[in-house]
Design a protein around this motif. Structure first.
Motif, PDB file in Angstrom:
ATOM      1  N   GLU A  85      16.872  16.425   9.540  1.00  9.16           N
ATOM      2  CA  GLU A  85      17.258  16.614   8.148  1.00  9.16           C
ATOM      3  C   GLU A  85      16.715  15.476   7.272  1.00  9.16           C
ATOM      4  OE1 GLU A  85      18.236  18.861   6.338  1.00  9.16           O
ATOM      5  OE2 GLU A  85      18.613  17.629   4.548  1.00  9.16           O
ATOM      6  N   ARG A  86      16.783  14.250   7.794  1.00  9.79           N
ATOM      7  CA  ARG A  86      16.265  13.103   7.034  1.00  9.79           C
ATOM      8  C   ARG A  86      14.768  13.266   6.788  1.00  9.79           C
ATOM      9  NH1 ARG A  86      18.937   8.681  10.727  1.00  9.79           N
ATOM     10  NH2 ARG A  86      21.074   8.745   9.973  1.00  9.79           N
TER      11      ARG A  86
ATOM     12  N   SER B 139      14.051  16.113   4.300  1.00  6.64           N
ATOM     13  CA  SER B 139      14.459  15.806   2.927  1.00  6.64           C
ATOM     14  C   SER B 139      13.460  14.859   2.246  1.00  6.64           C
ATOM     15  CB  SER B 139      15.868  15.211   2.911  1.00  6.64           C
ATOM     16  OG  SER B 139      15.860  13.977   3.584  1.00  6.64           O
TER      17      SER B 139
ATOM     18  N   ARG C 102      11.010  17.254   0.647  1.00  7.47           N
ATOM     19  CA  ARG C 102      11.518  18.392  -0.109  1.00  7.47           C
ATOM     20  C   ARG C 102      10.949  18.341  -1.522  1.00  7.47           C
ATOM     21  NH1 ARG C 102      16.975  18.983   1.954  1.00  7.47           N
ATOM     22  NH2 ARG C 102      15.786  19.773   3.716  1.00  7.47           N
TER      23      ARG C 102
END
Ligand SMILES: Nc1ncnc2c1ncn2[C@@H]1O[C@H](COP(=O)(O)OP(=O)(O)OP(=O)(O)O)[C@@H](O)[C@H]1O
Ligand SMILES: [Mg+2]
Lengths: 387, 234
Positions: A225-226, A229, A232
């Motif tokens: 997720e890090r 992101s 993103r």
């Protein structure tokens, strides 16, 4: 008593030579086929099974065919929990003929091989590979398949990167265990990148996937997720997942084939179940008078049921024993016949356990009804069955 | 007079077939003294086997009492009855009913599996029984390697090996030639006179019946009066 009855059950099992032989052959063949098909299924998942939980794969969120800018690597390395980063590009070259397929990756040698400790390479060979821009490292099985030796020149016809390429074998890696894929081909990403940059400057300095080493497998979701992101809302968004999930994604494309094979393997067991049930029912029926005699002599219905169950278990044990022991040579032969279609094609322990379990299920299911029936038969009715 | 070995009181047996009641045995009432040798005769279908099976405890009567050695076997549960048979009854069948996968010795040993005897004792008892029927030299032969008469002798050894007080034989010579039949009947006579076994034998053969002490005829489910041939040895 138990020994005596065991011998009686064994003799009963082998009483009709031809019937016993055919039944044994049937069980052996069914268990063998079941083992072979299970091996095919597990070969499908070999990549996912060999995956390390300490590795993540980052790729373009849109599709695997879109490369990611190489400078992403620097940014990913800075993410909390990431210990190392490397990258690889799918090359997709053809060695002489299409049917000689094997996977080729353009990699950053040092960081990549450090992330894959399961590929064992001699220090001298690694050094020679790093030194030679045109060098390549190949898996032991792959080298064996084509008779390659260190120093050989390997021509590949590029399909994605059209042209005639050639590489020199600088190292041959061996797998840490039987689950390691020894059919891969690695060469320098810089070599490929130069070629691309010269011809299509805007497509250069990119990579198909990043391989990320992480400190703790338990943090995989968090770190993924890090990473994602970070990019993103950029032009090239990323999708990061564990290596296992990444590999399973490939399997998913062919999942229906795997399911079909699995289904066939269960059908084989169902068929032998029916055959075996028929054999046991026939045998038990013929012996109705014998079982009634035993009961008249004072043996309990339990002993009768036990005799039939043990007979069934013995037949299945012998048949399955033959089938299981034939699985290894058969898998070897089939693996060769399939011309290394599967990078890893071994009999897994779990496959053998499945075979044992299948044989047990066959034995129990075949014995249940005849045993129950023989236990229920009234002595006087059973004795009438003589003529 | 001592207690009868077997005594039947108002024993009846009927079958239900297609909603119809078929009376096979009607109100059977008789005693057999210990050490007696009784022949049961009668036309086919008259219920001889049925009666014998009731006495041997492998079938249950529809009514009445069957008392063997002071036990009313009609009241025993199935497992109790099985134990009772193992220790009290020896069976001899028309078609021998040996286990084809066991040799003569093992066939004779079979009933001893239900006793507490150890392997060596079982072997000894079985050998002794085979010796009594004159088949010591055939102990390792399988049933299909023996003549009918020899098979029936093995069956007799099996019937006597656990030393039961009662031996039931359903047409034991029905499948044998005259010579073999004679040998079997000699053996049965010996069991009766020398070992004191109570024997009940169903037979169609008048000659065979003459070996017994008494004959009973069964007709349409009813017993005739006792026909004495020789005095019971008590
Ligand atoms: N399970 C059964 N169901 C219905 N009828 C039965 C059953 N067993 C026996 N019978 C009937 O009981 C009668 C007596 O049978 P049983 O076998 O006792 O005769 P048997 O005197 O021994 O004859 P055989 O001399 O032919 O051996 C026969 O009419 C037979 O059909
Ligand atoms: Mg009869």
């Amino acid at each position: 008593m138990i020994l005596f009855m065991l011998r009686m059950a064994l003799k009963n099992a082998l009483r009709h030579r031809l019937r016993a032989l055919l039944t044994l052959a049937g069980i052996a063949l069914a268990i063998l086929s079941f083992g072979l098909l299970s091996t095919v299924v597990s070969a499908w998942y070999a990549g996912a099974d060999a995956a390390s939980d300490k590795r993540l794969i980052t790729r373009s969120a849109i599709s695997l065919v879109f490369p990611l800018p190489i400078n992403y690597g620097e940014k990913i390395r800075a993410v909390e929990g990431v210990t190392s980063v490397s990258w690889a590009n799918w090359f997709g070259g053809v060695y002489i003929e299409e049917k000689n397929f094997f996977p080729q990756f353009a990699i950053e040698p040092t960081s990549y091989l450090r992330l894959y400790p399961e590929f064992h390479l001699e220090d001298a060979e690694l050094a020679a590979f790093i030194r030679d821009r045109q060098g390549c490292v190949v898996g032991r099985k792959l080298a064996q398949r084509f008779g390659w030796k260190i120093g050989d020149r390997i021509p590949l016809r590029g399909t994605i990167y059209a042209g005639n390429w050639s590489f020199i074998v600088r190292g041959i890696y061996t797998g840490r265990d039987s689950g390691t894929d020894e059919n891969q081909f690695f060469f320098h990403w810089t070599y490929l990148n130069e070629w691309i940059t010269q011809r299509y400057p805007r497509r250069g300095n990119s990579s198909g996937v990043f391989v990320i080493g992480i400190r703790d497998g338990g943090e995989a979701a968090l770190i993924s997720e890090r990473v994602d992101s970070l990019f993103r809302n950029s032009l090239a968004e990323t999708l990061t997942e564990t290596e296992k999930a990444f590999q399973l994604g490939f399997v998913a494309m062919t999942e229906s084939i795997v399911l079909a094979i699995q289904l066939v393997s269960y059908v084989v067991i169902l068929i032998i179940m029916a055959v075996m049930a028929n054999t046991m029912a026939m045998s038990a029926r013929e012996r109705t008078a014998e079982y009634a005699t035993l009961k008249a002599l004072g043996f309990s219905p339990g002993v009768i049921g036990w005799l039939i169950l043990v007979e069934s278990l013995l037949l299945c044990a012998i048949g399955a024993g033959i089938g299981i022991s034939l699985t290894w040579p058969a898998v070897r032969a089939v693996g060769q016949a399939l011309d290394n279609l599967f990078p890893v094609f071994n009999v897994a322990n779990s496959t053998v356990w499945l075979q044992v379990a299948a044989a047990l299920v066959v034995a129990l299911s075949a014995a249940t009804i005849p045993a129950w029936r023989a236990m229920q038969v009234r002595i006087v009715d059973g004795l009438r069955a003589v003529g | 007079m001592s207690q009868p070995a077997v005594s039947l009181r108002h024993v009846s047996k009927h079958y239900l077939r297609g909603g119809q009641v078929i009376d096979v045995l009607k109100d059977i009432d008789f005693d057999i003294a210990p050490g007696d040798f009784l022949a049961l005769m009668g036309p086919s279908g008259s219920g001889k086997s049925t009666l014998l099976n009731l006495i041997a405890g492998i079938d249950q009567p529809s009514g009445g009492q069957i008392i063997v050695d002071q036990v009313d076997i009609a009241t025993l549960a199935e497992a109790e009855l099985a134990d009772w048979r193992a220790s009290h009854v020896g069976f001899i069948f028309q078609f021998y009913n040996l286990m084809p996968v066991l040799n003569a010795q093992e066939n004779v040993e079979l009933p001893l599996m239900l006793t507490t005897l150890n392997a060596r004792q079982r072997k000894e008892h079985a050998s002794l029984a085979l010796e009594m029927v004159g088949l010591s030299d055939r102990s390792s032969h399988y049933p299909n390697e023996l003549s009918g008469g020899q098979q029936q002798r093995v069956a007799i050894a099996r019937a006597l090996v656990s030393d039961p007080s009662l031996i039931v034989a359903d047409e034991p010579t029905g499948d044998l030639d005259r010579k073999s039949a004679g040998e079997i009947l000699d053996l049965l006579g010996q069991l009766n006179t020398e070992l004191g076994k109570t024997i009940i034998m169903v037979t169609h053969d008048g000659r065979a019946a003459e070996r017994a002490h008494a004959i009973r005829h069964l007709e349409k489910g009813e017993l005739s009066a006792l026909e004495m041939l020789q005095p019971a040895k008590v």
